[in-house]
Design an enzyme around this catalytic site. Structure first.
Site, PDB file in Angstrom:
ATOM      1  N   MET A 138      35.581  43.381  47.056  1.00 29.65           N
ATOM      2  CA  MET A 138      36.899  43.808  46.640  1.00 29.65           C
ATOM      3  C   MET A 138      36.817  45.227  46.091  1.00 29.65           C
ATOM      4  SD  MET A 138      38.642  40.540  44.926  1.00 29.65           S
ATOM      5  CE  MET A 138      37.923  38.970  45.285  1.00 29.65           C
ATOM      6  N   PRO A 139      36.748  46.196  46.961  1.00 31.99           N
ATOM      7  CA  PRO A 139      36.657  47.580  46.508  1.00 31.99           C
ATOM      8  C   PRO A 139      37.934  48.052  45.816  1.00 31.99           C
ATOM      9  CG  PRO A 139      35.992  47.370  48.803  1.00 31.99           C
ATOM     10  CD  PRO A 139      36.619  46.086  48.406  1.00 31.99           C
TER      11      PRO A 139
END
Length: 77
Positions: A1-2
């Site tokens: 989950m950047p």
């Protein structure tokens, strides 16, 4: 989950910021192979006169070990 945080000198339009956020999300998706729905982008405007003290020193110079691309300017420029 950047999660991508962009700090930039103020003055860009909301349209420019949305376009940048979309381009960054696409680049992250392509580079990391994750779904675009997992990428979030925040943009923080900084006054030009505050840039060195608020961004360059704490986020660039003091965190050089986390930098993957250094700017071509410094405090003496």
């Amino acid at each position: 989950m950047p999660h991508v945080i962009i700090k930039m000198v103020e003055g860009r339009t909301e349209e420019q910021k949305r376009a940048l956020a979309d381009a960054l999300a696409s680049a992250v998706t392509a580079s990391l192979g994750c779904g675009e729905d997992l990428v979030s982008v925040a943009i923080e405007d900084v006054r030009d006169e505050d840039w060195m003290a608020s961004v360059y020193v704490p986020d660039i110079r003091q965190r050089s070990g986390t930098m993957y691309r250094m700017p071509g300017y410094g405090p003496e420029d």
